[in-house]
Design an enzyme around this catalytic site. Structure first.
Site, PDB file in Angstrom:
ATOM      1  N   ASP A   1       9.887  11.166   2.107  1.00 26.20           N
ATOM      2  CA  ASP A   1       8.930  12.025   1.522  1.00 26.20           C
ATOM      3  C   ASP A   1       9.267  13.093   1.454  1.00 26.20           C
ATOM      4  O   ASP A   1       8.693  14.423   0.844  1.00 26.20           O
ATOM      5  CB  ASP A   1       7.483  11.826   2.324  1.00 26.20           C
ATOM      6  CG  ASP A   1       7.002  10.588   1.949  1.00 26.20           C
ATOM      7  OD1 ASP A   1       6.954   9.932   0.764  1.00 26.20           O
ATOM      8  OD2 ASP A   1       6.391  10.077   2.975  1.00 26.20           O
TER       9      ASP A   1
ATOM     10  N   TYR B   1      -0.547   7.802  -0.212  1.00 28.57           N
ATOM     11  CA  TYR B   1      -0.595   8.225   1.352  1.00 28.57           C
ATOM     12  C   TYR B   1      -1.028   9.862   1.622  1.00 28.57           C
ATOM     13  O   TYR B   1      -0.307  10.616   0.955  1.00 28.57           O
ATOM     14  CB  TYR B   1       0.549   7.864   2.096  1.00 28.57           C
ATOM     15  CG  TYR B   1       0.366   6.824   3.072  1.00 28.57           C
ATOM     16  CD1 TYR B   1       0.723   5.373   2.986  1.00 28.57           C
ATOM     17  CD2 TYR B   1      -0.203   7.085   4.639  1.00 28.57           C
ATOM     18  CE1 TYR B   1       0.618   4.470   3.646  1.00 28.57           C
ATOM     19  CE2 TYR B   1      -0.379   5.979   5.303  1.00 28.57           C
ATOM     20  CZ  TYR B   1      -0.032   4.764   4.958  1.00 28.57           C
ATOM     21  OH  TYR B   1      -0.308   3.733   5.962  1.00 28.57           O
TER      22      TYR B   1
HETATM   23 CU   LIG Z   1       0.889   3.091   6.966  1.00 24.31          CU
END
Ligand SMILES: [Cu+2]
Length: 625
Positions: free
Chosen positions: A289, A373
């Site tokens: 990320d 996320y």
């Molecule tokens: Cu997770």
């Protein structure tokens, strides 16, 4: 020619302040004027080239921009340093066989290219779906792409979901369908279709009300106890600088307590989130990320009253757009005080009296949303000298569409778990690599000690032994519960009044070992997950634990290279790299949206003071040996 450029007077920035909007514009214009860039040039990187420690100590006024340039027409990338004072290009080189960060436009392009692809459309029709507007496409950085000559192309892998009218784009995966897209050539280079699977039916909506409780408000009738001047923050005896970095998000600099330096630079250097599903449409998924997407670029504006307390001070950040012009990210960083529980207390049996103090903590943090996320990284400072580093995980799990509506009876060896009918969330891990450039009581004379505790043989005796990690290759270390293992950065040139070396210890919390095979593709680029602790001698260009460009990069980069020369770690300027792993075995309670999971670690003073630093007057600083 460029009167605005010549008239631009540089603002009085401190050496470590991030680039201002004016400076970003200036850097871009200098590149254009030197024929190194055009209006078509994209900027997957544009941020401050941080001056060396020595230069910062000498209060340098130099301002240098670091830029990564991408030329779509020629599919070439370059790296430049631009001297903003002299208005010259200080360095320039072509980047070969690597791909810089994903550009914002590339997510859009990937979506458009897939949507227009006849093969992909046929695959959607084959699944009985007709309305293309109901489809959500999720472009991912591709990992390494087997069978496609990869590292010289801007490749993305695009996942497919049925969104329909749902607020949740990820609840109904259209399983087994991945489009590999060259976002520069604007074409699908391969469609992976492993066959039709059931598409889950439940929409996974999560926007319903949460049962309300009575309001809980923090009142600071005399205002906050912290002061922010520019990028400098003071609270209690703490002092530090913050910067919002496009790649790393929040970066802290020059953290000190009572004017004693502790930590020169702290950041989340890299992440890797490998998924434990062996299918070919899953086994490459391991999001980097930081180094593939940029957690700062994908940062979220913080909502007071929900993301952060209503009384938080919110700070804006400047980020580069794809074309190198600045854009603002409002409310990128929050600073606030919170209740810190009991600082310490004692009830005296004889007098019946209690001496007790309530603690406060100063928190600085940011949030980033990487597709499904959401992460928050907070640094919390305590009055007792503790720095608590917390990572919060929330958002929506990545799931797959499966035939099952009930968990099979023998699910003990499953690589995923049902979280809704026809929805299985694969087991996965989140690995965070924190880079902690420690400067305990100064930069040049730090060593790293490992402490191991063991029974001493007689009755209940046990001892703690501290040994130095003497060089980089002997300092790849793992947690050991049986030894209550910890690591401490000390300054051997100083002593507290008890004759002890002042130090700061890293206290691990939750952690994990990686479960992917050591030679698995997902681990090849994320060697930092091999150990919980790495230590390197400070080198200004060693910032990223998986290397500068992990995307599509088949070479070993980052930490394994930094330690090749096995430099001494005795009485040096040392950098700790802490790997924090979360093993996420999905629960139905994590669906359709995941309650926040908090993980983290602490840095605590050990012999840095000679007693509890919150009792009475200030403890004396350590003296020179
Ligand atoms: Cu997770």
């Amino acid at each position: 020619m460029l009167p605005a450029l010549l008239a631009l007077t540089a603002p009085a920035a401190a050496p470590l302040d991030p680039l201002t909007a004016d400076e970003m514009n200036l850097a871009r214009r200098i590149l254009i004027r030197a024929n190194r860039a055009t209006k078509a040039t994209r900027f997957p990187g544009l941020w401050l080239d941080e001056p060396s420690k020595e230069a910062v100590a000498a209060k340098t006024t130099a301002r240098t921009a670091f830029a990564v340039l991408y030329e779509p027409a020629k599919n070439t990338s370059f790296e430049a340093r631009i001297d903003l004072r002299r208005k010259t290009i200080a360095s320039w080189r072509e980047l070969k066989n690597v791909q810089p960060l994903v550009l914002q436009q590339e997510y859009v392009t990937a979506d458009e290219v897939v949507r227009a692809d006849p093969q992909w459309r046929a695959a959607i029709r084959k699944r009985g779906l007709t309305k293309l507007d109901d489809i959500h496409l999720e472009p991912w950085a591709p990992g390494l792409v087997e069978g496609v000559e990869g590292h010289n192309r801007r490749l993305m892998k695009v996942l497919t979901f049925l969104r329909g009218q749902s607020t949740n784009p990820y609840a109904r995966p259209i399983e087994g369908l991945i489009a590999v897209v060259d976002v520069n050539a604007k074409k699908v280079v391969r469609l992976e279709d492993t066959g039709v699977r059931p598409v889950p039916k439940e929409s996974g909506d999560y926007t319903g009300k949460v049962a309300p409780l009575q309001p809980l408000l923090v009142s600071q009738p005399k205002g906050a106890s912290f002061r922010i001047e520019g990028h400098s923050v003071r609270w209690d005896r703490w002092r530090f600088r913050y910067a919002y970095h496009p790649r790393e998000g929040l970066v802290l600099h020059q953290v000190s307590f009572a004017n004693r330096p502790i930590l020169y630079r702290a950041s989340l250097s890299e992440m890797s989130v490998p998924y434990g599903d062996p299918e070919s449409t899953w086994n490459w998924r391991s999001a980097f990320d930081v180094g593939e997407y940029g957690i700062g670029i994908l940062g979220s504006s913080l909502e007071p009253g929900s993301d952060v307390p209503r009384h938080a001070t919110l700070l804006d950040a400047v980020l580069p757009s794809d074309d190198g012009t600045p854009r603002s990210l409002p409310r990128a960083v929050a600073v606030y005080e919170r209740d810190g529980g009991v600082l310490w207390r004692h009830w005296d049996f004889v007098t019946g009296k209690t001496v007790s103090h309530r603690a406060q903590e100063l928190v600085i943090g940011f949030m980033t949303a990487i597709g499904n996320y959401d992460y928050m990284v907070n640094y919390a400072f305590r009055q007792d000298g503790t720095i608590s580093v917390d990572a919060d995980l929330t958002g929506i799990m990545l799931a797959k569409g499966v035939p099952a509506t009930k968990e099979p009876r023998h699910s003990s060896d499953a690589t995923g778990h049902l979280v809704a009918p026809n929805v299985s969330a694969p087991n996965h891990q989140h690995f965070f690599s924190f880079r902690l450039d420690m400067d305990v009581d100064g930069a040049d004379n730090n060593s790293v000690m490992e402490s191991n505790t063991a029974s001493a043989g007689a009755d209940n005796a046990f001892t703690m032994r501290e040994t130095a990690l003497e060089s980089e290759q002997t300092a790849m270390r793992d947690m050991d519960l049986a030894a209550a293992r910890k690591w401490r950065v000390v300054n051997p040139g100083r002593r507290n009044r008890l004759g002890q070396m002042p130090g700061y210890a890293l206290i691990p919390g939750e952690n994990s070992v990686p479960y992917a095979q050591p030679d698995a593709e997902v681990r090849r680029r994320a060697r930092f997950v091999d150990h919980h602790l790495w230590v390197t001698r400070y080198r200004p260009n060693e910032l990223y634990s998986a290397g500068d460009f992990p995307s599509l990069n088949p070479r070993i980069e980052g930490l394994p290279n930094f330690i090749q020369d096995d430099e001494s770690l005795v009485s040096q300027d040392v950098v700790l790299w802490y790997t924090l792993g979360v093993t996420h075995i999905p629960r139905p309670e994590d669906w359709p949206i995941m309650p926040t999971h908090r993980t983290g670690f602490k840095l605590i003073p050990v012999s840095f003071f000679d007693r509890n630093p919150t009792v009475g007057s200030a403890p004396r600083p350590a003296s020179r040996r």
